[in-house]
Design an enzyme around this catalytic site. Structure first.
Site, PDB file in Angstrom:
ATOM      1  CG  ASN A 114       4.302  -1.692   5.191  1.00 57.90           C
ATOM      2  OD1 ASN A 114       5.408  -2.019   5.591  1.00 57.90           O
ATOM      3  ND2 ASN A 114       3.332  -2.564   5.095  1.00 57.90           N
ATOM      4  CB  CYS A 153      -3.795   1.387   7.188  1.00 60.52           C
ATOM      5  SG  CYS A 153      -3.836   2.690   8.441  1.00 60.52           S
ATOM      6  NE  ARG A 154      -4.494   1.394   1.515  1.00 59.49           N
ATOM      7  CZ  ARG A 154      -4.353   1.984   0.341  1.00 59.49           C
ATOM      8  NH1 ARG A 154      -5.263   1.810  -0.604  1.00 59.49           N
ATOM      9  NH2 ARG A 154      -3.315   2.746   0.093  1.00 59.49           N
ATOM     10  CB  SER A 155       0.348  -3.467   2.755  1.00 60.29           C
ATOM     11  OG  SER A 155       1.120  -2.483   3.393  1.00 60.29           O
ATOM     12  CG  ASP A 199      -5.050   4.676   3.306  1.00 59.57           C
ATOM     13  OD1 ASP A 199      -5.142   4.235   4.478  1.00 59.57           O
ATOM     14  OD2 ASP A 199      -4.005   5.183   2.855  1.00 59.57           O
ATOM     15  CB  CYS A 257      -0.980  -0.015   1.179  1.00 57.11           C
ATOM     16  SG  CYS A 257      -0.254   0.196   2.822  1.00 57.11           S
TER      17      CYS A 257
END
Length: 148
Positions: free
Chosen positions: A12, A14-16, A122, A9
């Site tokens: 690095n 939150c999402r990934s 995000d 993301c």
């Protein structure tokens, strides 16, 4: 043979990392090497964002040991599959692709076509950590099913 998968993301945080943690938890005993990275270097060495860790923790996913790192050109050689959280991440990854490299780079949402989502929003900006986790869980299940 171990399948090596990288989730990417922007920062690095939150999402990934949530994609890495959720996929690891759902994978059980599958032979996978999972990691995550960000296209930016803003948060190198930092743990995932506090709200993301809390939301994931409430569902039983532990992200506490993860630390942000920046995506590197060498990741094309280190991984069998690279999964981007949105189109901009995908474009930023592709911009670093070494000549002649054929490592697949796809959107994580490709593994959850039933959702109609074309990216993982995000939650750092949307503040919808649970909604992001719902989608991440669906994508992770689809990814793991594709590996069976």
């Amino acid at each position: 043979m171990t399948k090596r998968i990288l989730f990417v993301c922007l920062g690095n945080i939150c999402r990934s990392p949530s994609a890495e943690g959720v996929t690891r938890a759902l994978a059980g005993s599958r032979d996978l090497m999972l990691d995550s990275a960000g296209t930016s270097g803003w948060h190198i060495g930092e743990p995932p964002y506090g709200e993301m860790r809390r939301a994931a923790g409430a569902r039983g996913y532990d992200l506490d040991t993860l630390r942000a790192r920046q995506f590197a050109r060498s990741d094309f050689e280190s991984f069998d599959l690279i999964l981007a959280m949105d189109d901009q991440n995908l474009a930023d990854i592709e911009a670093l692709r070494p000549p002649g490299n054929d490592t697949p780079v796809r959107l994580f949402t490709d593994y959850a076509p039933e959702t109609g989502a074309d990216h993982v929003p995000d939650p750092y900006y949307t503040r919808d950590f649970d909604g992001a986790l719902d989608l991440v869980e669906t994508c992770a299940r689809g990814l793991l099913a594709s590996l069976d």
